[in-house]
Scaffold this motif. Structure first.
Motif, PDB file in Angstrom:
ATOM      1  N   UNK A   1      -3.854 -42.978  55.780  1.00  0.00           N
ATOM      2  CA  UNK A   1      -2.532 -42.980  56.419  1.00  0.00           C
ATOM      3  C   UNK A   1      -1.534 -42.136  55.644  1.00  0.00           C
TER       4      UNK A   1
ATOM      5  N   UNK B   1       0.837 -38.792  55.429  1.00  0.00           N
ATOM      6  CA  UNK B   1       1.458 -37.914  56.412  1.00  0.00           C
ATOM      7  C   UNK B   1       0.816 -36.547  56.220  1.00  0.00           C
TER       8      UNK B   1
ATOM      9  N   UNK C   1       0.854 -33.493  57.322  1.00  0.00           N
ATOM     10  CA  UNK C   1       1.458 -32.176  57.174  1.00  0.00           C
ATOM     11  C   UNK C   1       2.424 -32.102  55.999  1.00  0.00           C
TER      12      UNK C   1
ATOM     13  N   UNK D   1      19.404 -42.092  53.377  1.00  0.00           N
ATOM     14  CA  UNK D   1      18.803 -41.208  54.370  1.00  0.00           C
ATOM     15  C   UNK D   1      18.887 -39.738  53.977  1.00  0.00           C
TER      16      UNK D   1
ATOM     17  N   UNK E   1       0.242 -43.223  60.215  1.00  0.00           N
ATOM     18  CA  UNK E   1       1.166 -42.542  59.315  1.00  0.00           C
ATOM     19  C   UNK E   1       2.553 -43.176  59.389  1.00  0.00           C
TER      20      UNK E   1
ATOM     21  N   UNK F   1      14.668 -42.894  58.392  1.00  0.00           N
ATOM     22  CA  UNK F   1      13.714 -42.347  57.418  1.00  0.00           C
ATOM     23  C   UNK F   1      12.307 -42.302  58.000  1.00  0.00           C
TER      24      UNK F   1
ATOM     25  N   UNK G   1      12.094 -39.219  60.056  1.00  0.00           N
ATOM     26  CA  UNK G   1      12.030 -37.967  59.302  1.00  0.00           C
ATOM     27  C   UNK G   1      10.678 -37.818  58.594  1.00  0.00           C
ATOM     28  N   UNK G   2      10.146 -38.913  58.044  1.00  0.00           N
ATOM     29  CA  UNK G   2       8.911 -38.822  57.256  1.00  0.00           C
ATOM     30  C   UNK G   2       7.649 -39.103  58.067  1.00  0.00           C
ATOM     31  N   UNK G   3       7.733 -40.023  59.014  1.00  0.00           N
ATOM     32  CA  UNK G   3       6.521 -40.424  59.720  1.00  0.00           C
ATOM     33  C   UNK G   3       6.309 -39.687  61.028  1.00  0.00           C
TER      34      UNK G   3
ATOM     35  N   UNK H   1       7.142 -34.736  60.855  1.00  0.00           N
ATOM     36  CA  UNK H   1       6.093 -33.805  60.418  1.00  0.00           C
ATOM     37  C   UNK H   1       4.959 -33.707  61.437  1.00  0.00           C
ATOM     38  N   UNK H   2       4.737 -34.779  62.190  1.00  0.00           N
ATOM     39  CA  UNK H   2       3.632 -34.753  63.141  1.00  0.00           C
ATOM     40  C   UNK H   2       3.954 -33.950  64.392  1.00  0.00           C
TER      41      UNK H   2
ATOM     42  N   UNK I   1       5.602 -28.700  64.399  1.00  0.00           N
ATOM     43  CA  UNK I   1       5.069 -27.387  64.778  1.00  0.00           C
ATOM     44  C   UNK I   1       5.090 -27.182  66.288  1.00  0.00           C
TER      45      UNK I   1
END
Lengths: 280, 263
Positions: free
Chosen positions: A96, A98, A100, A117, B168, B181, B184-186, B189-190, B193
């Motif tokens: 799990x 992330x 990328x 944040x 994730x 958060x 932004x993080x989980x 990124x997925x 693109x």
């Protein structure tokens, strides 16, 4: 159940019924002292994953109490829950990470609960956090991997990143969900050894869900057997004989499985049930 | 040993239904063709006019109306960029709200409603509406394209978010992260693109649409083209069309390069 001062985590009458009607946990009570590594075994669907997810409320328990140093996590409002989650590091079956993000970003994401944040979005982590992340990467054997993307790593390396992410939270307990289920036997042992060493170094307690009974016996200080959402065994690894395994997993020729364990320990399938099937 | 025959099972198992449908299709086709009335006189006249039009393509006139063409192109391009930026900015929250795995039910319903509304009407119809509201000119065009962009981007973003790996997100939640958060993080990124790729693609679409909606009065190169046709200046019209083709091909090439790089 009387809560004593040295109990880190106490589960009282924990139950979970999913909206589908499945009763994943039935009135589970368990007390974990600080620093103890407990392995949770049981057949698929016994409620192992649900149990550890009820502890940090990734799954909301239907009934019961989850006392972390006496504070009932199950009753906490959102902000209190986030503070409680910082004290519980979690390690996952398929890592799990992330995918990328870089290794460093993945490790530092363990600090999100401590950061506001904007600082986290702009990756402006405190110098202490960055130093701790480098030290942890070094410790788990991934020095020099900081700027690699997570999806460029092998399974064993990814799980090491997962371990570093859990540890940088400075947790008091690790919740570990099938850490070796997607790894080969040798890497599985290395990862389990690493988790147990780190728990000993930092005085962490851990609940580890695991399919591999032999691996559990090798590393656990205590084994809890779960079947159909109920605890059917709780004791030291040495007590885990064929009759106990039958109580947890059901009828099977456990002696045959044990002999194979000793013959070629490195090529052991993950699941004792499947091993016996293969021999039949 | 004799070989056993095999043929794939028919799509429709019932033979009566199968033959009946084939017969009905044939009968419909026959009836439809026999109902077409062709006025050959008009076809011949039309072909003559068409030939004159095609001939003018051989000598497009960029010069005599270059001022108008240049103005129209600049207007179309600025409409395109403004509308794409505004549309994407508005589409982000709508797309987040329209992802079933993130949004609570009422927010989900509202955002899906916005998307459905935006996607129901073809750009020209929206443009006619906005021209009636804001009057002729590029403001109506920008509003039209931004409105269409919201539906397009938000729908695809929402579907992309619904397909992300939940593990994730769960891992980030387990660290004690707040909801923003986790986004932004989980989540980001997925989907990032694909999101960038879609935005470039939409920019490309918006330029093409900006030429079309100009015809109903929403400004840009389409308005210039319409004027050229109204004046029977087919050579200028040909020049405008060639410029549009060049820009569309150029932007399509650029957007495909960007999207390929992102894989």
């Amino acid at each position: 159940m009387q809560v004593s001062a040295d109990d880190l985590l106490v589960l009282e009458g924990l139950s979970k019924r999913y909206p589908t009607g499945d009763r994943a946990l039935r009135d589970v009570s368990l007390r974990l002292p600080a620093g103890q590594v407990t392995m949770l075994i049981g057949p698929s669907g016994a409620g192992k994953s649900t149990l550890i997810r009820c502890v940090n409320r990734l799954v909301e328990p239907t009934a019961g109490r989850v006392l972390l140093r006496g504070e009932d996590v199950a009753r906490l409002p959102a902000s209190g829950l986030r503070r409680a989650r910082r004290r519980m590091g979690m390690i996952f079956q398929e890592y799990a990470l992330v995918e990328r993000l870089t290794v460093m970003e993945n490790v530092l994401s363990g600090r999100l609960g401590y950061l506001d944040f904007w600082r986290s979005t702009l990756r402006r982590y405190p110098a202490d956090d960055i130093a701790a992340a480098f030290a942890l990467l070094e410790r788990v054997g991934l020095g020099g991997f900081a700027d690699k993307r997570a999806d460029a790593l092998s399974g064993g390396q990814r799980q090491r990143v997962g371990i570093a992410r859990a540890l940088i939270q400075s947790p008091e307990i690790l919740l570990v969900d099938e850490p070796t289920a997607s790894l080969d036997p040798k890497t599985s042992r290395q990862i389990m050894r690493l988790i147990c060493e780190l728990c000993a170094e930092k005085g962490l307690a851990a609940i580890v869900n695991i399919h591999d009974v032999a691996l559990a016996k090798m590393f656990a200080q205590r084994i809890v057997g779960l079947r159909a959402g109920e605890i059917v065994f709780d004791g030291p690894p040495a007590d885990l004989g064929p009759d106990i395994l039958t109580r947890i997993y059901g009828e099977e020729d456990w002696t045959a499985a044990r002999e194979t364990d000793e013959d070629d320990a490195d090529e052991r399938p993950e699941d004792p049930l499947r091993l016996a099937e293969a021999r039949a | 040993m004799s070989a056993r025959a095999w043929s794939p099972p028919p799509l429709i198992a019932n033979p009566w239904l199968r033959r009946g449908l084939a017969l009905a299709a044939a009968a419909y086709l026959l009836a439809a063709v026999s109902s077409i009335e062709v006025n050959w006189e008009r076809v011949r006249e039309g072909l003559d006019r068409g030939a004159a039009f095609v001939a003018s393509f051989a000598r497009p006139d960029f010069v005599s109306r270059w001022g108008d063409i240049h103005e129209g192109i600049v207007e179309s391009l600025s409409m395109t960029f403004a509308a794409t930026a505004i549309g994407i900015a508005l589409a982000l929250p709508v797309g987040l709200g329209a992802a079933r795995n993130l949004a609570p039910a009422p927010v989900y319903a509202l955002c899906r409603g916005v998307i459905a509304l935006s996607r129901t009407f073809q750009e020209i119809i929206v443009a006619i509406l906005f021209v009636a509201m804001f009057g002729f000119g590029p403001l109506a065009g920008v509003a039209t394209l931004a409105f269409a962009t919201i539906g397009f981007i938000a729908k695809l973003l929402a579907e992309d978010i619904e397909d992300i790996d939940p593990a994730q997100v769960e891992a980030i939640r387990a660290t004690g992260a707040t909801w923003p958060q986790i986004l932004v993080y989980g989540v980001a990124p997925q989907v990032m693109p694909r999101m960038v790729g879609l935005s470039v693609y939409r920019l490309d679409i918006n330029f093409r649409e900006s030429a079309v909606i100009g015809i109903v009065g929403a400004g840009g190169i389409g308005a210039t083209l319409n004027t050229a046709f109204d004046r029977y200046e087919f050579d200028t019209a040909a020049a405008i069309i060639l410029v549009i083709i060049a820009i569309v091909m150029g932007s399509e090439y650029l957007s495909s390069v960007v999207r390929r790089r992102l894989q």
